[in-house]
Write a protein that holds these residues in place. Structure first.
Motif, PDB file in Angstrom:
ATOM      1  N   THR A 119       1.754 -12.945  -3.861  1.00 39.27           N
ATOM      2  CA  THR A 119       2.502 -13.961  -4.608  1.00 39.27           C
ATOM      3  C   THR A 119       3.746 -14.406  -3.852  1.00 39.27           C
ATOM      4  N   ALA A 120       4.395 -13.462  -3.166  1.00 39.74           N
ATOM      5  CA  ALA A 120       5.617 -13.768  -2.413  1.00 39.74           C
ATOM      6  C   ALA A 120       5.327 -14.401  -1.062  1.00 39.74           C
ATOM      7  N   GLY A 121       4.057 -14.491  -0.689  1.00 43.78           N
ATOM      8  CA  GLY A 121       3.689 -15.086   0.592  1.00 43.78           C
ATOM      9  C   GLY A 121       4.023 -14.209   1.787  1.00 43.78           C
ATOM     10  N   LEU A 122       4.043 -12.905   1.580  1.00 36.16           N
ATOM     11  CA  LEU A 122       4.334 -11.967   2.668  1.00 36.16           C
ATOM     12  C   LEU A 122       3.045 -11.564   3.389  1.00 36.16           C
ATOM     13  N   PRO A 123       3.149 -11.301   4.708  1.00 34.65           N
ATOM     14  CA  PRO A 123       4.372 -11.276   5.515  1.00 34.65           C
ATOM     15  C   PRO A 123       4.707 -12.641   6.093  1.00 34.65           C
ATOM     16  N   THR A 124       5.998 -12.843   6.358  1.00 33.01           N
ATOM     17  CA  THR A 124       6.455 -14.088   6.967  1.00 33.01           C
ATOM     18  C   THR A 124       6.862 -13.912   8.421  1.00 33.01           C
ATOM     19  N   ASN A 125       7.115 -12.669   8.818  1.00 33.11           N
ATOM     20  CA  ASN A 125       7.511 -12.373  10.200  1.00 33.11           C
ATOM     21  C   ASN A 125       7.248 -10.894  10.473  1.00 33.11           C
ATOM     22  N   ALA A 126       7.608 -10.435  11.656  1.00 31.90           N
ATOM     23  CA  ALA A 126       7.333  -9.045  12.041  1.00 31.90           C
ATOM     24  C   ALA A 126       8.066  -8.048  11.143  1.00 31.90           C
ATOM     25  N   ASP A 127       9.268  -8.396  10.701  1.00 33.87           N
ATOM     26  CA  ASP A 127      10.047  -7.469   9.869  1.00 33.87           C
ATOM     27  C   ASP A 127       9.412  -7.286   8.492  1.00 33.87           C
ATOM     28  N   THR A 128       9.071  -8.376   7.820  1.00 34.14           N
ATOM     29  CA  THR A 128       8.455  -8.254   6.497  1.00 34.14           C
ATOM     30  C   THR A 128       7.054  -7.679   6.599  1.00 34.14           C
ATOM     31  N   SER A 129       6.384  -7.926   7.725  1.00 32.74           N
ATOM     32  CA  SER A 129       5.065  -7.345   7.941  1.00 32.74           C
ATOM     33  C   SER A 129       5.159  -5.825   8.015  1.00 32.74           C
ATOM     34  N   ALA A 130       6.166  -5.330   8.742  1.00 35.35           N
ATOM     35  CA  ALA A 130       6.385  -3.886   8.839  1.00 35.35           C
ATOM     36  C   ALA A 130       6.786  -3.303   7.496  1.00 35.35           C
ATOM     37  N   ALA A 131       7.524  -4.070   6.699  1.00 36.78           N
ATOM     38  CA  ALA A 131       7.968  -3.592   5.389  1.00 36.78           C
ATOM     39  C   ALA A 131       6.782  -3.432   4.435  1.00 36.78           C
ATOM     40  N   VAL A 132       5.845  -4.391   4.456  1.00 43.11           N
ATOM     41  CA  VAL A 132       4.661  -4.274   3.601  1.00 43.11           C
ATOM     42  C   VAL A 132       3.814  -3.083   4.031  1.00 43.11           C
ATOM     43  N   GLN A 133       3.599  -2.936   5.348  1.00 43.76           N
ATOM     44  CA  GLN A 133       2.818  -1.799   5.825  1.00 43.76           C
ATOM     45  C   GLN A 133       3.490  -0.482   5.452  1.00 43.76           C
ATOM     46  N   SER A 134       4.794  -0.417   5.563  1.00 43.30           N
ATOM     47  CA  SER A 134       5.529   0.799   5.204  1.00 43.30           C
ATOM     48  C   SER A 134       5.381   1.106   3.723  1.00 43.30           C
ATOM     49  N   ALA A 135       5.397   0.070   2.886  1.00 39.15           N
ATOM     50  CA  ALA A 135       5.233   0.268   1.444  1.00 39.15           C
ATOM     51  C   ALA A 135       3.846   0.817   1.124  1.00 39.15           C
ATOM     52  N   ILE A 136       2.845   0.347   1.840  1.00 37.58           N
ATOM     53  CA  ILE A 136       1.479   0.863   1.661  1.00 37.58           C
ATOM     54  C   ILE A 136       1.445   2.342   2.018  1.00 37.58           C
ATOM     55  N   TRP A 137       2.029   2.704   3.150  1.00 38.80           N
ATOM     56  CA  TRP A 137       2.075   4.116   3.547  1.00 38.80           C
ATOM     57  C   TRP A 137       2.833   4.942   2.515  1.00 38.80           C
ATOM     58  N   GLU A 138       3.926   4.400   1.991  1.00 40.33           N
ATOM     59  CA  GLU A 138       4.716   5.117   0.991  1.00 40.33           C
ATOM     60  C   GLU A 138       3.891   5.400  -0.261  1.00 40.33           C
ATOM     61  N   VAL A 139       3.223   4.394  -0.769  1.00 40.12           N
ATOM     62  CA  VAL A 139       2.428   4.570  -1.979  1.00 40.12           C
ATOM     63  C   VAL A 139       1.312   5.589  -1.770  1.00 40.12           C
ATOM     64  N   LEU A 140       0.624   5.497  -0.655  1.00 37.87           N
ATOM     65  CA  LEU A 140      -0.552   6.339  -0.441  1.00 37.87           C
ATOM     66  C   LEU A 140      -0.214   7.760   0.002  1.00 37.87           C
ATOM     67  N   ASN A 141       0.989   7.974   0.539  1.00 37.71           N
ATOM     68  CA  ASN A 141       1.311   9.295   1.083  1.00 37.71           C
ATOM     69  C   ASN A 141       2.435  10.019   0.353  1.00 37.71           C
ATOM     70  N   GLU A 142       3.066   9.376  -0.604  1.00 36.97           N
ATOM     71  CA  GLU A 142       4.125  10.032  -1.368  1.00 36.97           C
ATOM     72  C   GLU A 142       3.506  10.979  -2.389  1.00 36.97           C
ATOM     73  N   ASN A 143       3.945  12.221  -2.366  1.00 36.48           N
ATOM     74  CA  ASN A 143       3.399  13.227  -3.292  1.00 36.48           C
ATOM     75  C   ASN A 143       4.006  13.130  -4.674  1.00 36.48           C
ATOM     76  N   ASN A 144       5.255  12.700  -4.755  1.00 33.67           N
ATOM     77  CA  ASN A 144       5.948  12.627  -6.035  1.00 33.67           C
ATOM     78  C   ASN A 144       5.752  11.244  -6.651  1.00 33.67           C
ATOM     79  N   THR A 145       4.899  11.152  -7.662  1.00 35.66           N
ATOM     80  CA  THR A 145       4.644   9.874  -8.312  1.00 35.66           C
ATOM     81  C   THR A 145       5.259   9.818  -9.712  1.00 35.66           C
ATOM     82  N   THR A 146       6.099  10.806 -10.053  1.00 36.81           N
ATOM     83  CA  THR A 146       6.728  10.824 -11.378  1.00 36.81           C
ATOM     84  C   THR A 146       7.978   9.958 -11.406  1.00 36.81           C
TER      85      THR A 146
END
Length: 234
Positions: A119-146
């Motif tokens: 919806t936000a039209g991301l990624p728009t550049n290398a920085d936002t691209s890295a931020a989306v990828q990092s968020a994916i890693w965070e969601v899938l690898n974070e043990n604490n979901t509470t």
């Protein structure tokens, strides 16, 4: 309006089939490079598994899925892959539902995250691209979901060079992660799985609620016609 109805109905059928049944045929994935190159660099530290520690480029990839252009992100930290892979075994994937791959809670979080990005039209550049990828890693690898996902808390910590444009993009994405549950799901995310290679994600639009109603009504009409034909033949 009629064309719109047909498109929505077909989308509903496609998404419903993807959620209800495993893929019947193998999918061929060939990735050519980062969508925004050179990729921005991030540093990951996982206190629960040091093998997942990583420092280097992160971001969206582009290539082909079954010969058609598509963009994707990686979903693992312990596997690798090769650009323009030619080995028919290593570039053969199968679609695994998000719930099967990551569990119901993380699957929902992935749907919300990628719906926001779309919806936000991301990624728009290398920085936002890295931020989306990092968020994916965070969601899938974070043990604490509470508690809300965060690059700054939990077992998985993600950062970039202080005061850099990449760190600014990570800070902005961290606010998205903190409010992830508030985003409407418009995209559904599944996993492209290969047993020896890096796994990736694949997205499909989620039909609007009225599309389901129209689809069910259409199926009801088809069923009624079929019953009448059987009655007439009898």
């Amino acid at each position: 309006m009629e064309i719109r109805f047909m498109v929505r109905s077909l989308a509903a059928v496609a998404v419903s089939a993807a959620l209800a049944a495993p893929a019947l045929a193998a999918d061929t994935v060939k990735l050519a490079g980062f969508t925004h190159n050179p990729a921005a660099s991030v540093t990951l530290t996982d206190s629960s598994n040091s093998l997942k520690n990583y420092s280097g480029g992160a971001g969206q990839f582009y290539g082909t899925l079954n010969g058609a252009s598509f963009a994707t992100y990686c979903t693992e930290l312990l596997e690798s892959f090769t650009w323009n892979q030619g080995d028919p075994v290593l570039n053969t994937y199968s679609v695994v539902s998000g719930i099967t791959a990551w569990g119901a809670a993380k699957s929902t979080a992935m749907d919300q995250l990628m719906s926001y990005a779309f919806t936000a039209g991301l990624p728009t550049n290398a920085d936002t691209s890295a931020a989306v990828q990092s968020a994916i890693w965070e969601v899938l690898n974070e043990n604490n979901t509470t508690s809300p996902y965060s690059f700054k808390n939990g077992n998985l910590l993600i950062s970039a060079t202080p005061a850099s444009s990449t760190q600014a993009a990570l800070d902005s994405m961290n606010l998205v992660l903190a409010n992830l549950g508030s985003y409407a799901i418009t995209q559904h995310v599944d996993q492209l799985h290969n047993g020896t290679q890096q796994d990736f994600l694949v997205m499909a639009p989620v039909p609007e609620p009225e599309s389901y109603a129209m689809l069910l009504a259409g199926l009801g009409i088809v069923g009624a016609v079929a019953r009448r034909r059987r009655s007439a033949e009898a």
